[in-house]
Write a protein that holds these residues in place. Structure first.
Motif, mmCIF file in Angstrom:
data_model
loop_
_atom_site.group_PDB
_atom_site.id
_atom_site.type_symbol
_atom_site.label_atom_id
_atom_site.label_comp_id
_atom_site.label_asym_id
_atom_site.label_seq_id
_atom_site.Cartn_x
_atom_site.Cartn_y
_atom_site.Cartn_z
ATOM 1 N N ARG A 1 37.443 45.205 30.645
ATOM 2 C CA ARG A 1 37.098 46.568 30.228
ATOM 3 C C ARG A 1 36.239 47.240 31.297
ATOM 4 O O ARG A 1 36.473 48.405 31.672
ATOM 5 N N GLY A 2 35.256 46.501 31.794
ATOM 6 C CA GLY A 2 34.390 47.068 32.809
ATOM 7 C C GLY A 2 35.123 47.391 34.104
ATOM 8 O O GLY A 2 34.871 48.430 34.742
ATOM 9 N N LEU A 3 36.053 46.524 34.499
ATOM 10 C CA LEU A 3 36.833 46.777 35.713
ATOM 11 C C LEU A 3 37.712 48.011 35.548
ATOM 12 O O LEU A 3 37.906 48.779 36.505
ATOM 13 N N ALA A 4 38.257 48.206 34.338
ATOM 14 C CA ALA A 4 39.049 49.420 34.084
ATOM 15 C C ALA A 4 38.165 50.658 34.246
ATOM 16 O O ALA A 4 38.559 51.653 34.868
ATOM 17 N N TRP A 5 36.960 50.597 33.681
ATOM 18 C CA TRP A 5 36.043 51.739 33.816
ATOM 19 C C TRP A 5 35.667 51.977 35.271
ATOM 20 O O TRP A 5 35.532 53.127 35.708
ATOM 21 N N LEU A 6 35.496 50.899 36.032
ATOM 22 C CA LEU A 6 35.161 51.043 37.451
ATOM 23 C C LEU A 6 36.244 51.805 38.205
ATOM 24 O O LEU A 6 35.963 52.662 39.051
ATOM 25 N N LEU A 7 37.510 51.475 37.905
ATOM 26 C CA LEU A 7 38.612 52.138 38.617
ATOM 27 C C LEU A 7 38.626 53.641 38.358
ATOM 28 O O LEU A 7 39.043 54.422 39.220
ATOM 29 N N ALA A 8 38.178 54.037 37.176
ATOM 30 C CA ALA A 8 38.162 55.464 36.850
ATOM 31 C C ALA A 8 37.157 56.238 37.691
ATOM 32 O O ALA A 8 37.240 57.471 37.784
ATOM 33 N N LEU A 9 36.210 55.535 38.318
ATOM 34 C CA LEU A 9 35.186 56.191 39.143
ATOM 35 C C LEU A 9 35.617 56.343 40.591
ATOM 36 O O LEU A 9 34.917 56.974 41.391
ATOM 37 N N LEU A 10 36.769 55.775 40.948
ATOM 38 C CA LEU A 10 37.257 55.837 42.324
ATOM 39 C C LEU A 10 38.061 57.111 42.548
ATOM 40 O O LEU A 10 38.548 57.728 41.592
ATOM 41 N N PRO A 11 38.251 57.509 43.800
ATOM 42 C CA PRO A 11 39.165 58.628 44.072
ATOM 43 C C PRO A 11 40.553 58.318 43.518
ATOM 44 O O PRO A 11 41.014 57.179 43.616
ATOM 45 N N PRO A 12 41.231 59.283 42.888
ATOM 46 C CA PRO A 12 42.532 59.012 42.258
ATOM 47 C C PRO A 12 43.543 58.435 43.247
ATOM 48 O O PRO A 12 43.582 58.821 44.418
#
Length: 821
Positions: A263-274
């Motif tokens: 779950r945390g890794l999914a949230w991390l990806l959302a913070l990256l440039p698309p």
């Protein structure tokens, strides 16, 4: 078996007389009867009284218990319980007669999913740590999983807090790969922060710290690496766990501690440039997390929901496309609701309707014309082309000659472009399937488009156009199809303009017109992505006019509950699994807000024997079907006992009951589509389709139903299949051995003549009438038959593959079939 209290009384008598052997005998009986659980009455008193013995007596007790230890057998709970007891007795004693058995118990304990908080097994781990011996990573994982299920104040939770290494639990391939990658600077902090994702959504504080750990590693490296971990999620465990009786399939479920990290890794990806890779990886994680596990349901809905939340936070075309694709495929209620909310939020932000955002969300995936694109890579050209339901990647040389495989120069000089093309092909396959399902559900949406909008979003869209051009549409009241690069009428007159467009449905059209359109499609060699021109039409029968408010057309069937439940979800119905418990459940329901209606299909649990008629978790294996009814959308909910019985309307807050609507008041299109859904549920999920049930199933009690269904009258979809086979059979290589007679396809072999039922696919041999059991493959391929007018009829594939096999029965080698011939 004696109670723990009587064991305690006898133990006290033995201790008073003290004979180490006899005390040990009674102690072992107490261990065996309680299976090592210290929470049982009398346990704590027994342990304390033995611990209060003088050192020498305890020493004698230790050795006496060690001598009797083998008598406990291989039961892990009893062995661990006895060892925990000896650890308590060994205070101040150096003797360790059970050292080898303790290590064996630790090894065995490391292969369980978790242990009960009242067992006291954490004492084994504490003992090892106190003596400076590290716990194996697998045992650390067991303790952590046990702490998740323990009470907050439990000693297991306190122990788990001490076990900080490794950062993730071993046993899952993705986690072990992440741990190997975590050897580099910054990664371990990232994993540890990801593992703190225990809430439904990240907080601002969580995001702030997440950005810091991303910066420490590098955003590009995180984007490249984390999706590679997601690709390993769901693979078989590297450390298989022992599954206990009545326990879900723990080897197919996610480790609950690692699930937080996902779950945390999914949230991390959302913070990256698309990036398209990010959206693709999150979409795949959602689907993998919703795959069903026996006795559990979806693997981990919380991880799936985290993936959806992450996609919703990414402002990109690729993320929106994944949300739209998942919305067309996901049936798990909570995740589907999140997807709906995400799309509606995006639609509102853009001032669009939900339907419009779904249409606009479909990307072209690099296609430059409908279903095709050419991509020059050096001297070679990659051709990405949609063929039916699949994207196919082919290659041409500089001279235009087709090349069988990827040119070596492309592999060497353009590896990233090649990777992107292969990824696009996979994305197209997934999106085609999702869009086909979405279009198939449009018949009841009452959707209309302006002509220009429809051409842009459907007919001329690079991806959706490959589906739309194989369907029939209504332009300003006139039916049209697409052929030879033009919209055309039944007489092939081109149509180049219009005002309003709708999706065509055979209801309301003369049967002769529908047959003419079928001929038109065949003349132009068009295979529809689903049944449209050949779609079954369900008109009101005299029996239904007589019953007035309900249809018994699909009553008294026996269907597999879990297959029925999955089909219902796919077709947009809400359903609740029936458990063999004293509870009520609503019927399977499809809400039709565009029509102000609610359709219900009444069912009840079938059977009374727990285990034979249920899964281990208590859900019924089978249902007995009943009526189909229609109510106003706002009508109070009906419900009935899960084990069957009368449905009653559940009224609250002074509500008045509402009567079911007369079937004559239901629009013909709605009636036909709802009954078609129900026919699908029965046609696919009926136990009558199971070729191994010729004995009637458990106790033989379904033999009459199985026989009547397996070889009985054809339902509407089987009649459609028969009409198609009349055209297909003459084109088969085995045409001279096949004839259609009534409900059967007759196939003449060398050994026998066979009758294949066109509804169930089951087989009788003539002239004896003996049953032949052939279990089809899970996904049988349709034999080469030339043109097919539509895709997706699995039973047609089953019937044709059986016909091909039996026409050449002299070459059959399968022993299970030969023994019946």
């Amino acid at each position: 078996m004696r109670s723990a209290r009587s064991h305690l009384d006898r133990l006290r008598n033995r201790v008073a007389a003290f004979d180490a052997g006899r005390v040990a005998d009674e102690t072992m009986k107490m261990v065996a009867s309680s299976r090592g659980y210290f929470g049982r009455p009398g346990w704590s008193e027994a342990v304390e009284e033995l611990h209060a013995l003088p050192v020498e007596r305890r020493r004698a007790m230790l050795h006496a218990l060690a001598d009797r230890f083998p008598a406990l057998g291989d039961g892990l709970d009893a062995r661990c319980g006895a060892i925990v007891l000896t650890l308590r007795l060994s205070d101040g004693i150096d003797d360790d007669p059970l050292a080898a058995e303790r290590q064996r118990a630790l090894d065995d304990l490391s292969r369980v999913h978790s242990f009960w908080h009242a067992s006291g097994f954490e004492s084994l781990a504490e003992h090892e740590l106190a003596r400076g011996r590290a716990l194996s990573p697998a045992l650390v994982a067991v303790v952590r999983r046990s702490a998740v299920e323990a009470y907050r104040s439990n000693a297991v939770v306190d122990l788990a807090k001490k076990l900080t290494d490794p950062a993730l639990n071993v046993g899952e391939e993705w986690a072990e790969q992440a741990l190997r990658d975590a050897g580099e600077r910054g990664w371990e902090a990232l994993l540890r922060h990801a593992a703190t994702a225990t809430a439904a959504k990240p907080t601002a504080k969580w995001d702030k710290q997440a950005r810091a750990v991303i910066d420490a590693v590098g955003a590009d490296r995180v984007r490249e690496t984390v999706p590679s971990w997601f690709a390993l999620v769901g693979r078989p465990r590297t450390v298989p766990l022992d599954r206990r009786q009545y326990e879900p399939d723990v080897n197919s479920a996610y480790d609950p501690c690692n699930a937080n990290a996902l779950r945390g890794l999914a949230w991390l990806l959302a913070l990256l440039p698309p990036h398209p890779d990010t959206a693709r990886a999150l979409g795949a994680l959602v689907e993998t997390s919703l795959k069903k596990v026996a006795g559990l349901g979806p693997r981990n809905p919380k991880v799936a929901n985290a993936g959806v939340n992450a996609l919703a936070r990414i402002d990109s075309e690729a993320a929106l496309a994944e949300l739209a694709r998942l919305a067309a495929r996901v049936t798990y209620k909570a995740t589907a609701k999140l997807l709906d909310t995400a799309l509606e939020t995006r639609a509102a932000a853009l001032g669009l309707s939900r339907e419009e955002i779904e249409e606009l969300a479909v990307p072209a995936y690099g296609l430059t014309e409908v279903g095709r694109a050419g991509h020059p890579l050096g001297e070679a050209t990659a051709i990405l082309e949609v063929q039916g339901t699949k994207a196919v990647l082919t290659w041409q040389s500089a001279t235009g000659k087709q090349v069988r495989s990827v040119p070596a120069a492309v592999r060497r000089d353009h590896p990233e472009a090649l990777k992107d093309l292969k990824a696009a092909a996979k994305d197209i396959d997934k999106m085609l399937s999702a869009q086909s399902e979405r279009l198939d559900r449009q018949f009841l949406s009452r959707r209309t488009w302006s002509y220009d909008t429809w051409r842009t979003r459907y007919l001329d869209h690079p991806l959706v156009g490959t589906l739309a051009r194989r369907l029939l549409w209504t332009v300003d009241g006139h039916t049209v199809g697409y052929a030879d690069r033009e919209l055309r009428t039944l007489t092939d007159t081109p149509v180049t303009e219009g005002t309003e467009v709708t999706l065509w449905h055979p209801v309301g059209h003369d049967p002769a017109e529908t047959i003419a359109w079928r001929d038109w499609l065949e003349r132009h060699a068009i295979t529809q992505p689903f049944k449209q021109a050949h779609r079954e039409v369900y008109l009101l029968t005299d029996a239904e006019r007589a019953t007035g408010t309900y249809s018994n057309r699909f009553a008294a069937h026996i269907v597999r509950q879990h297959q029925f439940n999955s089909l219902a979800a796919i077709r947009g119905w809400r359903n609740k699994l029936r458990l063999m418990v004293d509870d009520e459940a609503p019927p399977a329901t499809r809400e039709l807000p565009q029509w102000g209606l609610r359709a219900e299909y009444w069912t009840g649990g079938e059977g009374q024997e727990y285990g034979a008629d249920t899964t281990e978790s208590g859900s019924f294996l089978r249902l007995r079907t009943d009526q189909v009814r229609f109510y106003p959308l706002a009508a109070p909910q009906n419900s009935a006992h899960c084990c069957g019985g009368e449905y009653r309307m559940w009224l609250r807050d002074g509500e008045d009951p509402m009567a079911p609507l007369p079937l004559t008041d239901i629009p013909p299109l709605v009636l036909s589509e709802v009954l078609r859904d129900v026919d699908l549920f029965v046609g696919v999920a009926s136990v009558g389709n199971d070729p191994t049930w010729q004995d009637g199933g458990p106790g033989g009690r379904f033999h009459e139903y199985w026989s009547s269904y397996s070889f009985g009258d054809l339902n509407q979809s089987a009649q459609t299949r028969r009409a198609l086979l009349e055209r297909l059979v003459p084109r088969l290589a085995i045409a001279n051995r096949c004839t259609l007679e009534g409900r059967f396809l007759h196939v003449k072999g060398e050994r026998h003549t066979y009758k294949i039922h066109l509804g169930s696919g089951n087989i009788l041999m003539t002239p004896s009438g003996r049953y032949l059991c052939i279990v089809p493959k899970s996904n049988p391929a349709v034999p080469q038959t030339g043109y097919l007018p539509y895709e997706g009829d699995r039973m047609l594939a089953v019937i044709l593959s059986k016909a091909m096999l039996l026409a050449d029965d002299a070459k059959i080698t399968d022993p299970s079939i030969l023994s019946q011939l």
